[in-house]
Design a protein around this motif. Structure first.
Motif, PDB file in Angstrom:
ATOM      1  N   ASP A  11      24.944  -7.972  -3.161  1.00 15.68           N
ATOM      2  CA  ASP A  11      25.856  -9.052  -2.417  1.00 15.68           C
ATOM      3  C   ASP A  11      26.567  -9.170  -3.416  1.00 15.68           C
ATOM      4  O   ASP A  11      26.572  -9.126  -4.806  1.00 15.68           O
ATOM      5  CB  ASP A  11      24.805 -10.279  -2.105  1.00 15.68           C
ATOM      6  CG  ASP A  11      23.823  -9.728  -1.102  1.00 15.68           C
ATOM      7  OD1 ASP A  11      24.303  -9.467   0.062  1.00 15.68           O
ATOM      8  OD2 ASP A  11      22.592  -9.565  -1.584  1.00 15.68           O
ATOM      9  N   GLN A  12      27.908  -9.884  -2.804  1.00 18.61           N
ATOM     10  CA  GLN A  12      28.963 -10.566  -3.719  1.00 18.61           C
ATOM     11  C   GLN A  12      28.729 -11.897  -3.967  1.00 18.61           C
ATOM     12  O   GLN A  12      28.718 -12.841  -2.504  1.00 18.61           O
ATOM     13  CB  GLN A  12      30.350 -10.164  -3.225  1.00 18.61           C
ATOM     14  CG  GLN A  12      31.377 -10.403  -4.205  1.00 18.61           C
ATOM     15  CD  GLN A  12      32.756  -9.914  -4.004  1.00 18.61           C
ATOM     16  OE1 GLN A  12      33.621 -10.470  -3.352  1.00 18.61           O
ATOM     17  NE2 GLN A  12      32.834  -8.593  -4.282  1.00 18.61           N
ATOM     18  N   THR A  14      29.399 -15.911  -6.037  1.00 16.41           N
ATOM     19  CA  THR A  14      30.425 -16.636  -6.858  1.00 16.41           C
ATOM     20  C   THR A  14      29.556 -17.526  -7.696  1.00 16.41           C
ATOM     21  O   THR A  14      28.493 -18.420  -7.453  1.00 16.41           O
ATOM     22  CB  THR A  14      31.384 -17.481  -5.957  1.00 16.41           C
ATOM     23  OG1 THR A  14      32.114 -16.772  -5.047  1.00 16.41           O
ATOM     24  CG2 THR A  14      32.194 -18.256  -6.946  1.00 16.41           C
ATOM     25  N   GLN A  19      34.000 -14.165  -9.445  1.00 19.80           N
ATOM     26  CA  GLN A  19      33.171 -13.398  -8.457  1.00 19.80           C
ATOM     27  C   GLN A  19      32.193 -12.578  -9.085  1.00 19.80           C
ATOM     28  O   GLN A  19      32.816 -11.858 -10.116  1.00 19.80           O
ATOM     29  CB  GLN A  19      34.491 -12.831  -7.739  1.00 19.80           C
ATOM     30  CG  GLN A  19      35.150 -13.588  -6.831  1.00 19.80           C
ATOM     31  CD  GLN A  19      34.420 -14.119  -5.492  1.00 19.80           C
ATOM     32  OE1 GLN A  19      33.750 -13.487  -5.123  1.00 19.80           O
ATOM     33  NE2 GLN A  19      34.397 -15.484  -5.479  1.00 19.80           N
ATOM     34  N   CYS A  20      31.190 -12.458  -8.642  1.00 18.58           N
ATOM     35  CA  CYS A  20      30.194 -11.404  -9.113  1.00 18.58           C
ATOM     36  C   CYS A  20      29.552 -10.526  -8.217  1.00 18.58           C
ATOM     37  O   CYS A  20      29.389 -11.056  -7.210  1.00 18.58           O
ATOM     38  CB  CYS A  20      29.056 -12.308  -9.888  1.00 18.58           C
ATOM     39  SG  CYS A  20      29.640 -13.178 -11.252  1.00 18.58           S
ATOM     40  N   TRP A  21      28.913  -9.441  -8.701  1.00 17.88           N
ATOM     41  CA  TRP A  21      27.856  -8.493  -8.029  1.00 17.88           C
ATOM     42  C   TRP A  21      26.436  -9.194  -8.438  1.00 17.88           C
ATOM     43  O   TRP A  21      26.210  -9.089  -9.544  1.00 17.88           O
ATOM     44  CB  TRP A  21      28.252  -7.122  -8.040  1.00 17.88           C
ATOM     45  CG  TRP A  21      29.642  -6.641  -7.690  1.00 17.88           C
ATOM     46  CD1 TRP A  21      30.633  -6.137  -8.167  1.00 17.88           C
ATOM     47  CD2 TRP A  21      29.876  -6.399  -6.222  1.00 17.88           C
ATOM     48  NE1 TRP A  21      31.539  -5.703  -7.484  1.00 17.88           N
ATOM     49  CE2 TRP A  21      31.179  -5.720  -6.133  1.00 17.88           C
ATOM     50  CE3 TRP A  21      29.128  -6.520  -5.022  1.00 17.88           C
ATOM     51  CZ2 TRP A  21      31.597  -5.502  -4.957  1.00 17.88           C
ATOM     52  CZ3 TRP A  21      30.007  -6.439  -3.893  1.00 17.88           C
ATOM     53  CH2 TRP A  21      30.994  -5.793  -3.670  1.00 17.88           C
ATOM     54  N   GLN A  22      25.604  -9.247  -7.170  1.00 18.67           N
ATOM     55  CA  GLN A  22      24.292  -9.460  -7.540  1.00 18.67           C
ATOM     56  C   GLN A  22      23.492  -8.164  -6.953  1.00 18.67           C
ATOM     57  O   GLN A  22      23.608  -7.687  -5.783  1.00 18.67           O
ATOM     58  CB  GLN A  22      23.767 -10.694  -6.616  1.00 18.67           C
ATOM     59  CG  GLN A  22      22.523 -10.955  -6.792  1.00 18.67           C
ATOM     60  CD  GLN A  22      22.050 -12.260  -6.136  1.00 18.67           C
ATOM     61  OE1 GLN A  22      21.909 -13.230  -6.600  1.00 18.67           O
ATOM     62  NE2 GLN A  22      21.699 -12.180  -4.719  1.00 18.67           N
ATOM     63  N   THR A  38      32.618  -9.317 -11.090  1.00 18.82           N
ATOM     64  CA  THR A  38      33.399  -7.929 -10.309  1.00 18.82           C
ATOM     65  C   THR A  38      34.338  -7.153 -11.188  1.00 18.82           C
ATOM     66  O   THR A  38      34.499  -6.004 -11.180  1.00 18.82           O
ATOM     67  CB  THR A  38      33.929  -8.315  -9.102  1.00 18.82           C
ATOM     68  OG1 THR A  38      34.745  -9.355  -9.147  1.00 18.82           O
ATOM     69  CG2 THR A  38      33.094  -8.926  -8.175  1.00 18.82           C
ATOM     70  N   ILE A 160      29.388  -1.399  -3.495  1.00 14.05           N
ATOM     71  CA  ILE A 160      30.217  -1.473  -4.863  1.00 14.05           C
ATOM     72  C   ILE A 160      31.307  -0.389  -4.653  1.00 14.05           C
ATOM     73  O   ILE A 160      32.366  -0.690  -5.103  1.00 14.05           O
ATOM     74  CB  ILE A 160      29.557  -1.604  -5.806  1.00 14.05           C
ATOM     75  CG1 ILE A 160      28.412  -2.645  -5.792  1.00 14.05           C
ATOM     76  CG2 ILE A 160      30.502  -1.813  -7.189  1.00 14.05           C
ATOM     77  CD1 ILE A 160      27.721  -2.776  -7.119  1.00 14.05           C
ATOM     78  N   SER A 163      34.381  -1.705  -2.164  1.00 20.00           N
ATOM     79  CA  SER A 163      34.914  -2.603  -2.594  1.00 20.00           C
ATOM     80  C   SER A 163      34.824  -3.066  -3.931  1.00 20.00           C
ATOM     81  O   SER A 163      34.972  -4.220  -4.382  1.00 20.00           O
ATOM     82  CB  SER A 163      34.344  -3.721  -1.916  1.00 20.00           C
ATOM     83  OG  SER A 163      34.139  -3.688  -0.585  1.00 20.00           O
ATOM     84  N   HIS A 164      34.978  -1.983  -4.742  1.00 19.09           N
ATOM     85  CA  HIS A 164      35.106  -2.176  -6.381  1.00 19.09           C
ATOM     86  C   HIS A 164      36.223  -3.141  -6.984  1.00 19.09           C
ATOM     87  O   HIS A 164      36.250  -3.610  -7.868  1.00 19.09           O
ATOM     88  CB  HIS A 164      35.058  -0.913  -7.219  1.00 19.09           C
ATOM     89  CG  HIS A 164      36.026   0.080  -6.554  1.00 19.09           C
ATOM     90  ND1 HIS A 164      37.524  -0.073  -6.859  1.00 19.09           N
ATOM     91  CD2 HIS A 164      36.244   1.066  -5.753  1.00 19.09           C
ATOM     92  CE1 HIS A 164      38.156   0.975  -6.475  1.00 19.09           C
ATOM     93  NE2 HIS A 164      37.517   1.771  -5.880  1.00 19.09           N
TER      94      HIS A 164
END
Length: 229
Positions: A11-12, A14, A19-22, A38, A160, A163-164
């Motif tokens: 999931d993306q 915040t 903004q982070c990837w989890q 990200t 990812i 949508s990298h």
């Protein structure tokens, strides 16, 4: 045998302004969550001279980010560092963990003669972690029923890959920062005052973070005994 961590969902999110990837993973005794900005994908491409425009290059970066949290600090653990054991060493650029400037130290992004050498050392450490500690793979949730004729479950990491957010301009800008910092660290460094608080290598590379010298941040790495998917 390494412990198996299986990616269940991505999931993306915040965290503050970032903004982070989890990445949620299942392990034998619960769940593990890895969180990274990200922008980390562009930074790894810049730091380790990886072409993210190819499927192999992008997958290599993702694999790095998922396994880096399990890599011991190579400077602090230099006597057991797998990259140094294969001759990937260079003069230390900072007095840290008992090393003096100029002492033989494991190769990191900070002291490597070039980014390709830094990449080779980092990949050796990642490979060693996957052989001995943790292997992160992608797959469907345990016990999920699928019809016999159904297509294989989608790889959760595809979100990812799709949508990298990596751009050639973004990587180029980060390469300039990486090389500027590496040139700075190649210059003679003054000895810190005797009463100075110790500084981590990361402070010399803000906003660049050397993945070879990971900072242990509980907010970015979480384990849970919760067995629910």
């Amino acid at each position: 045998m390494p412990e198996q961590y299986r990616v269940l969902a991505v999931d993306q999110i915040t965290i503050g302004p970032t903004q982070c990837w989890q990445v949620r993973q299942q392990r034998s005794d619960g769940h593990h969550i890895t969180i990274f900005p990200t922008s980390a994908l562009e930074w790894r491409a810049a730091e380790y001279d990886i072409d993210p425009g190819t499927p192999d290059g992008l997958d290599q970066i993702i694999d790095m980010l998922l396994h880096e949290p399990f890599v011991p600090d190579p400077i602090e653990h230099r006597h057991t560092d797998p990259a140094a054991a294969k001759g990937l060493t260079a003069p230390a650029t900072q007095a840290i963990h008992g090393l003096a400037v100029g002492d033989t130290a494991p190769v990191t992004l900070h002291n490597a003669p070039d980014r390709a050498t830094a990449r080779a050392a980092h990949l050796e450490r990642i490979a060693h972690v996957k052989r001995t500690r943790v292997t992160v793979t992608a797959g469907p949730a345990a016990g999920k029923l699928r019809a016999a004729a159904a297509q294989p479950a989608a790889d959760p990491l595809d979100v990812i890959r799709r949508s990298h957010g990596i751009t050639p301009e973004g990587v180029a800008a980060k390469v300039e920062v990486v090389e500027q910092v590496r040139r700075q660290l190649a210059l003679p460094q003054p000895s810190p005052p005797a009463d100075a608080a110790p500084r981590h290598l990361e402070t010399f590379t803000t906003p660049m973070w050397d993945a070879a010298v990971p900072r242990r941040d509980d907010a970015h790495q979480r384990d849970s005994g919760d067995e629910t998917a």
